[in-house]
Design a protein around this motif. Structure first.
Motif, PDB file in Angstrom:
ATOM      1  N   GLN A 170      -0.199  11.033  -5.541  1.00  0.00           N
ATOM      2  CA  GLN A 170      -0.609  10.739  -4.166  1.00  0.00           C
ATOM      3  C   GLN A 170       0.615  10.557  -3.270  1.00  0.00           C
ATOM      4  O   GLN A 170       1.746  10.402  -3.747  1.00  0.00           O
ATOM      5  CB  GLN A 170      -1.464   9.465  -4.128  1.00  0.00           C
ATOM      6  CG  GLN A 170      -0.721   8.231  -4.610  1.00  0.00           C
ATOM      7  CD  GLN A 170      -1.570   6.974  -4.560  1.00  0.00           C
ATOM      8  OE1 GLN A 170      -2.590   6.938  -3.885  1.00  0.00           O
ATOM      9  NE2 GLN A 170      -1.150   5.941  -5.280  1.00  0.00           N
ATOM     10  N   VAL A 172       1.614   8.051   0.015  1.00  0.00           N
ATOM     11  CA  VAL A 172       1.180   6.856   0.742  1.00  0.00           C
ATOM     12  C   VAL A 172       2.287   6.436   1.704  1.00  0.00           C
ATOM     13  O   VAL A 172       3.450   6.833   1.573  1.00  0.00           O
ATOM     14  CB  VAL A 172       0.845   5.702  -0.223  1.00  0.00           C
ATOM     15  CG1 VAL A 172      -0.383   6.027  -1.046  1.00  0.00           C
ATOM     16  CG2 VAL A 172       2.035   5.390  -1.113  1.00  0.00           C
ATOM     17  N   GLY A 174       3.391   2.793   4.147  1.00  0.00           N
ATOM     18  CA  GLY A 174       3.062   1.427   4.518  1.00  0.00           C
ATOM     19  C   GLY A 174       4.290   0.541   4.539  1.00  0.00           C
ATOM     20  O   GLY A 174       5.422   0.986   4.317  1.00  0.00           O
ATOM     21  N   LYS A 187       1.731  -2.450   1.953  1.00  0.00           N
ATOM     22  CA  LYS A 187       0.689  -2.777   2.924  1.00  0.00           C
ATOM     23  C   LYS A 187       0.417  -1.537   3.765  1.00  0.00           C
ATOM     24  O   LYS A 187       1.226  -1.150   4.609  1.00  0.00           O
ATOM     25  CB  LYS A 187       1.135  -3.939   3.807  1.00  0.00           C
ATOM     26  CG  LYS A 187       1.428  -5.214   3.030  1.00  0.00           C
ATOM     27  CD  LYS A 187       1.959  -6.312   3.941  1.00  0.00           C
ATOM     28  CE  LYS A 187       2.312  -7.560   3.137  1.00  0.00           C
ATOM     29  NZ  LYS A 187       2.882  -8.630   4.011  1.00  0.00           N
ATOM     30  N   THR A 188      -0.705  -0.908   3.525  1.00  0.00           N
ATOM     31  CA  THR A 188      -1.078   0.314   4.227  1.00  0.00           C
ATOM     32  C   THR A 188      -2.159   0.009   5.258  1.00  0.00           C
ATOM     33  O   THR A 188      -2.779  -1.067   5.223  1.00  0.00           O
ATOM     34  CB  THR A 188      -1.594   1.362   3.230  1.00  0.00           C
ATOM     35  OG1 THR A 188      -2.835   0.896   2.674  1.00  0.00           O
ATOM     36  CG2 THR A 188      -0.592   1.566   2.102  1.00  0.00           C
ATOM     37  N   PRO A 189      -2.402   0.926   6.206  1.00  0.00           N
ATOM     38  CA  PRO A 189      -3.490   0.705   7.171  1.00  0.00           C
ATOM     39  C   PRO A 189      -4.848   0.523   6.500  1.00  0.00           C
ATOM     40  O   PRO A 189      -5.735  -0.127   7.061  1.00  0.00           O
ATOM     41  CB  PRO A 189      -3.453   1.971   8.035  1.00  0.00           C
ATOM     42  CG  PRO A 189      -2.045   2.463   7.926  1.00  0.00           C
ATOM     43  CD  PRO A 189      -1.614   2.121   6.541  1.00  0.00           C
ATOM     44  N   GLU A 190      -5.025   1.095   5.309  1.00  0.00           N
ATOM     45  CA  GLU A 190      -6.301   0.945   4.609  1.00  0.00           C
ATOM     46  C   GLU A 190      -6.377  -0.347   3.811  1.00  0.00           C
ATOM     47  O   GLU A 190      -7.441  -0.710   3.315  1.00  0.00           O
ATOM     48  CB  GLU A 190      -6.525   2.132   3.659  1.00  0.00           C
ATOM     49  CG  GLU A 190      -6.745   3.465   4.359  1.00  0.00           C
ATOM     50  CD  GLU A 190      -5.442   4.061   4.862  1.00  0.00           C
ATOM     51  OE1 GLU A 190      -4.362   3.615   4.395  1.00  0.00           O
ATOM     52  OE2 GLU A 190      -5.490   4.954   5.726  1.00  0.00           O
ATOM     53  N   GLY A 191      -5.240  -1.053   3.666  1.00  0.00           N
ATOM     54  CA  GLY A 191      -5.219  -2.275   2.888  1.00  0.00           C
ATOM     55  C   GLY A 191      -4.064  -2.276   1.905  1.00  0.00           C
ATOM     56  O   GLY A 191      -3.319  -1.289   1.782  1.00  0.00           O
ATOM     57  N   LEU A 193      -1.843  -1.888  -1.391  1.00  0.00           N
ATOM     58  CA  LEU A 193      -1.891  -0.876  -2.444  1.00  0.00           C
ATOM     59  C   LEU A 193      -0.731  -1.124  -3.397  1.00  0.00           C
ATOM     60  O   LEU A 193       0.399  -1.367  -2.967  1.00  0.00           O
ATOM     61  CB  LEU A 193      -1.797   0.527  -1.838  1.00  0.00           C
ATOM     62  CG  LEU A 193      -1.804   1.704  -2.818  1.00  0.00           C
ATOM     63  CD1 LEU A 193      -3.159   1.809  -3.506  1.00  0.00           C
ATOM     64  CD2 LEU A 193      -1.479   3.001  -2.082  1.00  0.00           C
ATOM     65  N   CYS A 209       4.086   5.246  10.314  1.00  0.00           N
ATOM     66  CA  CYS A 209       3.309   6.072   9.401  1.00  0.00           C
ATOM     67  C   CYS A 209       2.577   7.159  10.181  1.00  0.00           C
ATOM     68  O   CYS A 209       2.197   6.956  11.342  1.00  0.00           O
ATOM     69  CB  CYS A 209       2.292   5.215   8.647  1.00  0.00           C
ATOM     70  SG  CYS A 209       3.036   4.082   7.450  1.00  0.00           S
ATOM     71  N   ALA A 212      -3.791   8.757  10.209  1.00  0.00           N
ATOM     72  CA  ALA A 212      -4.680   9.106   9.099  1.00  0.00           C
ATOM     73  C   ALA A 212      -5.454  10.375   9.432  1.00  0.00           C
ATOM     74  O   ALA A 212      -5.862  10.576  10.584  1.00  0.00           O
ATOM     75  CB  ALA A 212      -5.649   7.961   8.827  1.00  0.00           C
TER      76      ALA A 212
END
Length: 213
Positions: A170, A172, A174, A187-191, A193, A209, A212
């Motif tokens: 993947q 990613v 963050g 810490k990503t925009p989706e939460g 990880l 970043c 999305a």
């Protein structure tokens, strides 16, 4: 130059209004008359400046950011310049108000006539000039300080650096967090990880970043 044949005659007798005006001018321009009033006004402005600084300092501690380092670069530079200009104006205004309130030492001539009324009048004029300039600088200091505080509170925040990480499975992006062993908390925009660092094939720092998909 005397005029030949001219004769001096006494003028009209002073009226009650003339006497009252003379008494008023004597009181106002007498020793420590006008000078005392200017000193009192300058002292009041000096005390007001001290109270204003205490109030603004206490107000800035209530809420809002307290560090210009938390601002984005343009806003941080602007806040720093405003604060420096405010401190300069406040310091100059305080010095002028102190000088107007207390005067400066002066050396009087040891010989020659000295008119105390003229000296007081001259010192009162100097103190009045300092008082007027000091008031303007105090107002300028207040405006600049308020602008610096507003910029610090409401300016754009500095964005934390982000990492773009690509693993064998993947990609990613963050804000990096704690590292526990070979696992990086991202810490990503989706939460949050967890990224296994042993499987990272590419890692790069970025300012933001990508959006999305």
């Amino acid at each position: 130059m005397p005029v030949p044949g001219a004769r001096l005659r006494p003028g009209p007798a002073a009226t009650a209004a003339d006497l009252r005006r003379a008494e008023f001018l004597t009181e106002q321009l007498g020793p420590n008359g006008e000078l005392r009033r200017v000193r009192v006004a300058a002292t009041a402005w000096r005390n007001g400046l001290a109270g204003l600084l205490l109030a603004l300092t206490g107000f800035t501690l209530i809420t809002g950011r307290s560090d210009v380092g938390q601002l984005a670069r343009p806003a941080g530079i602007a806040a720093g310049l405003l604060l420096a200009a405010s401190l300069t104006a406040g310091g100059a205004g305080a010095w002028l108000l102190l000088r107007a309130a207390h005067g400066v030492p002066r050396v009087l001539p040891a010989n020659g006539p000295v008119d105390p009324v003229a000296l007081d009048h001259e010192e009162a004029l100097d103190a009045l000039r300092d008082l007027r300039a000091g008031r303007l600088l105090v107002l300028l200091h207040t405006v600049l300080l308020a602008a610096a505080v507003a910029t610090t509170w409401y300016g754009p925040a500095r964005e934390d650096p982000v990492l773009r990480i690509r693993t064998d499975t993947q990609s990613v992006c963050g804000t990096p967090g704690a590292v526990r062993g070979d696992v990086l908390e991202l810490k990503t925009p989706e939460g949050p990880l967890a990224v296994d660092l042993s499987r990272v094939t590419q890692l790069a720092a970025a300012s933001s970043c990508p959006p999305a998909p």
